[in-house]
Design a protein around this motif. Structure first.
Motif, PDB file in Angstrom:
ATOM      1  N   TYR A  27      32.496  33.754 111.901  1.00 24.25           N
ATOM      2  CA  TYR A  27      31.047  33.631 112.113  1.00 24.25           C
ATOM      3  C   TYR A  27      30.672  34.575 113.243  1.00 24.25           C
ATOM      4  O   TYR A  27      31.312  34.560 114.298  1.00 24.25           O
ATOM      5  CB  TYR A  27      30.682  32.191 112.524  1.00 24.25           C
ATOM      6  CG  TYR A  27      29.190  31.969 112.704  1.00 24.25           C
ATOM      7  CD1 TYR A  27      28.403  31.554 111.627  1.00 24.25           C
ATOM      8  CD2 TYR A  27      28.572  32.177 113.933  1.00 24.25           C
ATOM      9  CE1 TYR A  27      27.031  31.356 111.787  1.00 24.25           C
ATOM     10  CE2 TYR A  27      27.201  31.978 114.094  1.00 24.25           C
ATOM     11  CZ  TYR A  27      26.440  31.572 113.012  1.00 24.25           C
ATOM     12  OH  TYR A  27      25.095  31.368 113.165  1.00 24.25           O
ATOM     13  N   CYS A  29      27.208  35.974 115.477  1.00 24.96           N
ATOM     14  CA  CYS A  29      25.782  35.739 115.707  1.00 24.96           C
ATOM     15  C   CYS A  29      24.997  36.981 115.304  1.00 24.96           C
ATOM     16  O   CYS A  29      25.311  38.091 115.733  1.00 24.96           O
ATOM     17  CB  CYS A  29      25.519  35.426 117.170  1.00 24.96           C
ATOM     18  SG  CYS A  29      26.282  33.885 117.678  1.00 24.96           S
ATOM     19  N   CYS A 213      23.167  27.883 115.489  1.00 26.60           N
ATOM     20  CA  CYS A 213      24.477  28.418 115.090  1.00 26.60           C
ATOM     21  C   CYS A 213      25.472  27.293 114.838  1.00 26.60           C
ATOM     22  O   CYS A 213      26.213  27.316 113.853  1.00 26.60           O
ATOM     23  CB  CYS A 213      25.002  29.386 116.147  1.00 26.60           C
ATOM     24  SG  CYS A 213      24.077  30.935 116.168  1.00 26.60           S
ATOM     25  N   HIS A 239      24.871  30.812 125.418  1.00 28.23           N
ATOM     26  CA  HIS A 239      24.774  30.497 123.989  1.00 28.23           C
ATOM     27  C   HIS A 239      26.060  29.890 123.427  1.00 28.23           C
ATOM     28  O   HIS A 239      26.045  28.808 122.828  1.00 28.23           O
ATOM     29  CB  HIS A 239      24.371  31.763 123.230  1.00 28.23           C
ATOM     30  CG  HIS A 239      24.122  31.539 121.774  1.00 28.23           C
ATOM     31  ND1 HIS A 239      23.309  30.547 121.309  1.00 28.23           N
ATOM     32  CD2 HIS A 239      24.614  32.174 120.676  1.00 28.23           C
ATOM     33  CE1 HIS A 239      23.281  30.586 119.983  1.00 28.23           C
ATOM     34  NE2 HIS A 239      24.074  31.563 119.577  1.00 28.23           N
ATOM     35  N   HIS A 240      27.181  30.561 123.629  1.00 28.08           N
ATOM     36  CA  HIS A 240      28.413  30.059 123.015  1.00 28.08           C
ATOM     37  C   HIS A 240      28.954  28.820 123.723  1.00 28.08           C
ATOM     38  O   HIS A 240      29.528  27.935 123.088  1.00 28.08           O
ATOM     39  CB  HIS A 240      29.451  31.186 122.935  1.00 28.08           C
ATOM     40  CG  HIS A 240      29.053  32.236 121.933  1.00 28.08           C
ATOM     41  ND1 HIS A 240      29.601  33.491 121.898  1.00 28.08           N
ATOM     42  CD2 HIS A 240      28.130  32.203 120.939  1.00 28.08           C
ATOM     43  CE1 HIS A 240      29.045  34.181 120.913  1.00 28.08           C
ATOM     44  NE2 HIS A 240      28.141  33.418 120.336  1.00 28.08           N
ATOM     45  N   GLU A 243      26.895  26.128 122.174  1.00 19.99           N
ATOM     46  CA  GLU A 243      27.339  25.878 120.789  1.00 19.99           C
ATOM     47  C   GLU A 243      28.579  24.996 120.795  1.00 19.99           C
ATOM     48  O   GLU A 243      28.682  24.026 120.039  1.00 19.99           O
ATOM     49  CB  GLU A 243      27.740  27.202 120.108  1.00 19.99           C
ATOM     50  CG  GLU A 243      26.619  27.971 119.462  1.00 19.99           C
ATOM     51  CD  GLU A 243      27.175  29.150 118.661  1.00 19.99           C
ATOM     52  OE1 GLU A 243      28.253  29.030 118.043  1.00 19.99           O
ATOM     53  OE2 GLU A 243      26.546  30.213 118.646  1.00 19.99           O
TER      54      GLU A 243
HETATM   55 ZN    ZN Z   1      24.770  32.200 117.775  1.00 18.66          ZN
END
Ligand code: ZN
Ligand code: AMP
Length: 501
Positions: A27, A29, A213, A239-240, A243
């Motif tokens: 995956y 982004c 995500c 962001h990660h 997530e």
């Molecule tokens: Zn993302």
């Protein structure tokens, strides 16, 4: 040696294994579609493309998802300003993004989820988080509570002290600074501007960026998660990290992500790209002839850019340039680098043509391999091939892999000119280049020879004119340029001819 990658989570080089042997799930982004993508963004997509092509070369079946973030603060703000619906506003940029990917010959991926198509999965995930006590609601928005997850900061190695200090803060916006370690929004109530919203158990609103995500990964790949999660280095925090927190807390049984890989940024002539600095290039600025011409007229780009566009060689030059920097180092974009990238590709093409002419070899294997990389076991070029693969196996070491190709080419070229090159070595080299092409996609089919000789003839004429005008600096510069393309000039009383080095 096994395949190994530097996992951002541990900072260590780790042996790569997938959950299901022979299959790799990735995956990465994708873009937030409120604008055209710049050449820095395409570094991230090119990295994911190289990774994908390499793993295929290594015999994996790839299942890859690259999302399109088609709802966020900027999209909402800009669509309201333009009096368009979110869909109308984003359609232009989604189309442009897909066209740009095509232009760069980035391989289509198996899944291209759009955030707005997964709102239900996002709501389901927020409900899971709520049921497990990881959220709180305030003023119509739902937040993730960092203090309910002791593992928070594990990806970025955030000090516990910083986490403690941050414990009572909240953050509303989709964009925030590195230092902002705070609770983040999972579901946001609509702003005052009458923006588009979706119904949810917490009232109307829209998802936060991070949950998008996590939910798309869960929906597409299920509990097994992905073997690799990739993205630009700026996404590592928050962001990660966010997530990871959401996915671990909502589905503790999930595997979510095993390898986190992050590409470094692209700089232009050593500086961060910015509109005010005048060094900001979208891919369209470079690839559309009218825009490129404007840049050339403003002296922001050399005339050579137009030649690359007209000869259909811009995409491959960019691809080569992206591949020639290791993904974990900063990539310095300059037009000189772009020019050198094209020259490197031409050098390989010119040598392949020489092999064709000398040995009557068909170049088909270069453009259409009929054996798999695992079946290819060269005898003469055994070491070159092994070193090439090992460089790639070592954290996708493309710069070293390219250097090995050129070392091999240089050696074979000398042997050819000394009449010592065997047919076997020549044949093995064309197959080797077939795999190189599958990985990089930078070579042009042999019909392009015409274009190469035209470029060379043009430069020779320019050099002739410079010499007549006694501009020896210019004439030497042209000779060097040709040399970099693998072309040697031979001055004779009848004029100048050329041969491949
Ligand atoms: Zn993302
Ligand atoms: P965005 O549309 O801003 O979410 O960015 C899309 C992708 O491009 C993300 O993976 C970013 O990390 C990446 N990215 C943004 N700027 C750069 C840059 N200058 N160099 C390399 N990658 C970048």
């Amino acid at each position: 040696m096994p395949i190994r990658f530097i996992n951002s989570k541990t900072g260590q080089k780790e042996a790569f294994e997938t959950i299901e042997p022979g299959v790799v799930r990735i995956y990465n982004c994708g873009p937030t579609v409120y604008n055209y993508n710049h050449i820095g963004n395409f570094r991230a997509y090119m990295f994911a493309d190289l990774l994908r092509r390499y793993l295929k070369l290594r015999g994996f079946r790839v299942e890859q998802a690259t999302n399109i973030t088609d709802v966020d603060d900027k999209i909402i703000k800009n669509s309201i300003e333009k009096k368009l619906s979110i869909q109308q506003f984003t359609a232009t940029y989604i189309r442009a993004f897909l066209e740009d990917l095509d232009f760069l010959e980035i391989e289509p991926v198996e899944y291209r989820p759009r955030a707005t198509e997964y709102i239900e999965s996002m709501i389901t995930m927020i409900r899971e988080l709520e049921a497990r006590g990881h959220t709180y609601t305030m003023d119509g928005s739902v937040y993730f509570s960092l203090k309910t997850f002791p593992g928070y900061g594990g990806l970025n190695h955030i000090e516990p002290e910083k986490l403690r200090q941050a414990a009572d803060g909240r953050f509303e916006a989709d964009e925030y600074e590195k230092e902002d370690v705070r609770d983040f929004a999972l579901w946001k109530k609509p702003g005052a501007g009458g923006e588009h919203s979706w119904d949810s158990p917490w009232g109307p609103g829209r998802p936060g960026w991070h949950i998008e995500c996590s939910a798309m990964i869960r929906s597409i790949f299920g509990e097994q998660g992905v073997d690799i999660h990739a993205g630009g280095i700026d996404l590592l925090f928050p962001h990660h990290e966010n997530e990871l927190a959401q996915s671990c807390c909502a589905y503790p049984e999930d595997h979510f992500v095993r390898f986190w890989l992050h590409n470094e940024h692209l700089l232009v002539a050593g500086k961060k790209m910015s509109k005010s600095a005048g060094n900001f290039y979208t891919l369209r600025d470079l690839r559309e002839e009218d825009r490129a011409r404007e840049l050339v007229e403003k002296k922001a780009a050399p005339g050579f850019l137009l030649e690359l566009i007209q000869s259909g060689k811009l995409a491959r030059s960019l691809r080569y340039l992206y591949s020639s920097f290791h993904y974990r180092t900063k990539l310095n974009f300059t037009f000189d680098n772009l020019k050198a990238a094209n020259a490197s590709c031409e050098r390989i093409e010119a040598f392949l043509l020489e092999l064709k002419e000398h040995f009557g070899l068909t170049l088909d294997p270069v453009f259409q391999n009929d054996v798999s990389a695992r079946q290819f076991s060269p005898v003469v070029l055994k070491k070159d091939w092994a070193d090439f693969l090992d460089s790639l196996d070592d954290d996708l070491g493309t710069p070293r892999a390219l250097a090995i190709v050129f070392e091999c080419l240089g050696r074979l070229s000398r042997e050819l000119h000394q009449g010592q090159l065997s047919l076997e070595a020549a044949r093995e080299f064309t197959i080797f280049m077939g795999f190189f092409q599958e990985l990089t996609g930078v070579l042009k089919a042999p019909e392009q020879k015409q274009a190469l000789s035209q470029t060379v003839e043009k430069l020779i004429a320019e050099r002739e004119a410079a010499r007549r005008a006694r501009d020896f600096a210019r004439s030497d510069a042209i000779r060097d340029e040709l040399q970099a393309m693998g072309i040697a000039l031979i001055d004779t009383p009848q004029g100048t001819t050329w041969k491949n080095l």
